[in-house]
Design an enzyme around this catalytic site. Structure first.
Site, PDB file in Angstrom:
ATOM      1  CG  ASP A   9      -0.214  -0.049   2.561  1.00  0.00           C
ATOM      2  OD1 ASP A   9      -0.826   0.344   3.583  1.00  0.00           O
ATOM      3  OD2 ASP A   9       0.971  -0.473   2.615  1.00  0.00           O
ATOM      4  CG  ASP A  14       4.263   0.515   2.103  1.00  0.00           C
ATOM      5  OD1 ASP A  14       3.966   1.345   2.982  1.00  0.00           O
ATOM      6  OD2 ASP A  14       3.681  -0.571   1.969  1.00  0.00           O
TER       7      ASP A  14
HETATM    8  O1  RIB Z   1       1.743  -0.797  10.955  1.00  0.00           O
HETATM    9  C1  RIB Z   1       2.778  -0.656  10.019  1.00  0.00           C
HETATM   10  C2  RIB Z   1       2.251  -0.843   8.633  1.00  0.00           C
HETATM   11  O2  RIB Z   1       1.289   0.150   8.353  1.00  0.00           O
HETATM   12  C3  RIB Z   1       3.312  -0.643   7.545  1.00  0.00           C
HETATM   13  O3  RIB Z   1       3.000  -1.475   6.459  1.00  0.00           O
HETATM   14  C4  RIB Z   1       3.231   0.827   7.213  1.00  0.00           C
HETATM   15  O4  RIB Z   1       3.176   1.014   5.796  1.00  0.00           O
HETATM   16  C5  RIB Z   1       1.985   1.316   7.921  1.00  0.00           C
HETATM   17  O5  RIB Z   1       1.182   2.062   7.161  1.00  0.00           O
HETATM   18 CA    CA Z   2       2.788  -0.682   4.200  1.00  0.00          CA
END
Ligand code: RIB
Ligand code: CA
Length: 302
Positions: A9, A14
């Site tokens: 996402d 990421d």
């Molecule tokens: O809780 C951490 C996750 O959610 C990771 O994938 C990061 O992208 C956050 O949004």
């Molecule tokens: Ca993520």
């Protein structure tokens, strides 16, 4: 070469995890598939495409689900910014996503490469759940499944009970974690212990002085501000890069075997309920080499 699919996402952490993967010579990345989570699907896709371009790599990107299986999408733009990359853009990719849907592509790649594909899921598990629902036969043909998600033996980051990826789509998380496939899970608890960047770490990255090191710092500025205000600390926890570092090089990682159910609704929505058992299908990371994480991260930014 390891044949890899990254399901993401794509927001700030990421993007850094994707850079780590793209710069790893042992990875043959067959596809990046996008999922709504941190930001909506189009933005996650845009950010994945842009990240590939700044790595000067042409990786096919496929759009997946625009929201959770049964719930309304709730993003984390409050942390990652409106554009998902810290609002320090604009970050406009030249390329577009492939026409084919991510779910069909994942199924096709697994069937074309039985027992060779390794998947790392660093967002809500909606796409992976849809793959298993659409063609359950692929479950036994996947070589490896790494997941960033859950609170592990710690506390949540979106509520006190839950970690964001499992909270966004608890139904998908529960389906995937109980699909009788071996999963290596890197949860929020180990992220806070081994996967953070502090002032000195940021200084080391600044001294790399490349486009990628500058990008990786720029997109985290907003998150750093958030930590300074909320936790009065100059640090940031990088969940997805830690999970990617484990996938790239597992040395120094220890696991505890368990089974996990996910709470689907109510105040504890998204909470991973862990039952430790030698017969469990989940290998929950309990110790991770921080030096391996930092070295792998820095090496990818040169
Ligand atoms: O809780 C951490 C996750 O959610 C990771 O994938 C990061 O992208 C956050 O949004
Ligand atoms: Ca993520």
């Amino acid at each position: 070469m390891r044949k890899i699919i990254i399901d993401t996402d794509t927001a700030t952490d990421d993007a850094i995890a994707i850079i780590m993967a793209l710069k790893n010579n042992d990875f043959d990345i067959k596809a990046i598939t996008t999922i709504a989570g941190n930001v909506d699907l189009d933005l996650a896709t845009n950010n994945a495409l842009y990240t590939c371009e700044i790595c000067e790599k042409k990786i096919p990107v496929y759009k997946g689900e625009s929201g959770p299986l049964y719930r309304k999408l709730e993003t984390s733009k409050f942390f990652h910014g409106k554009d998902g990359l810290g609002d320090t853009g604009p970050y406009i990719p030249k390329n577009s996503a492939e026409k084919e849907n991510a779910i069909d592509k994942i199924i096709q790649l697994i069937n074309q490469n039985p027992n060779e594909i390794e998947i790392i899921a660093i967002g809500p598990l909606t796409n992976i759940a849809k793959v298993f629902i659409q063609d359950s036969s692929v479950i036994n043909k996947i070589k490896g499944l790494y997941i960033m998600g859950g609170i592990g033996e710690g506390k949540g980051n979106i509520t006190e009970h839950a970690e964001f990826n499992f909270w966004v789509d608890p139904d998908a998380a529960d389906i995937v974690l109980n699909s009788n496939i071996e999963i290596k899970m890197i949860a929020w608890d180990t992220t806070q212990i081994y996967g953070y960047l502090d002032k000195d770490n940021f200084k080391d990255i600044e001294e790399i002085r490349t486009l990628l090191s500058k990008f990786s710092i720029d997109i985290q500025r907003r998150g750093l501000e958030y930590y300074k205000i909320k936790y009065k600390e100059h640090k940031i926890d990088l969940a997805d890069p830690l999970a990617m570092a484990v996938m790239i090089n597992e040395s120094g990682t220890e696991y505890k075997k368990c089974n996990i159910r996910v709470v689907l609704k109510g105040e504890e929505r998204g909470k991973d309920i862990i039952r430790f058992s030698e017969k469990g299908n989940i290998k929950l990371a309990s110790k991770i080499s921080r030096s391996n994480f930092l070295n792998t991260l820095k090496k990818s930014l040169v």
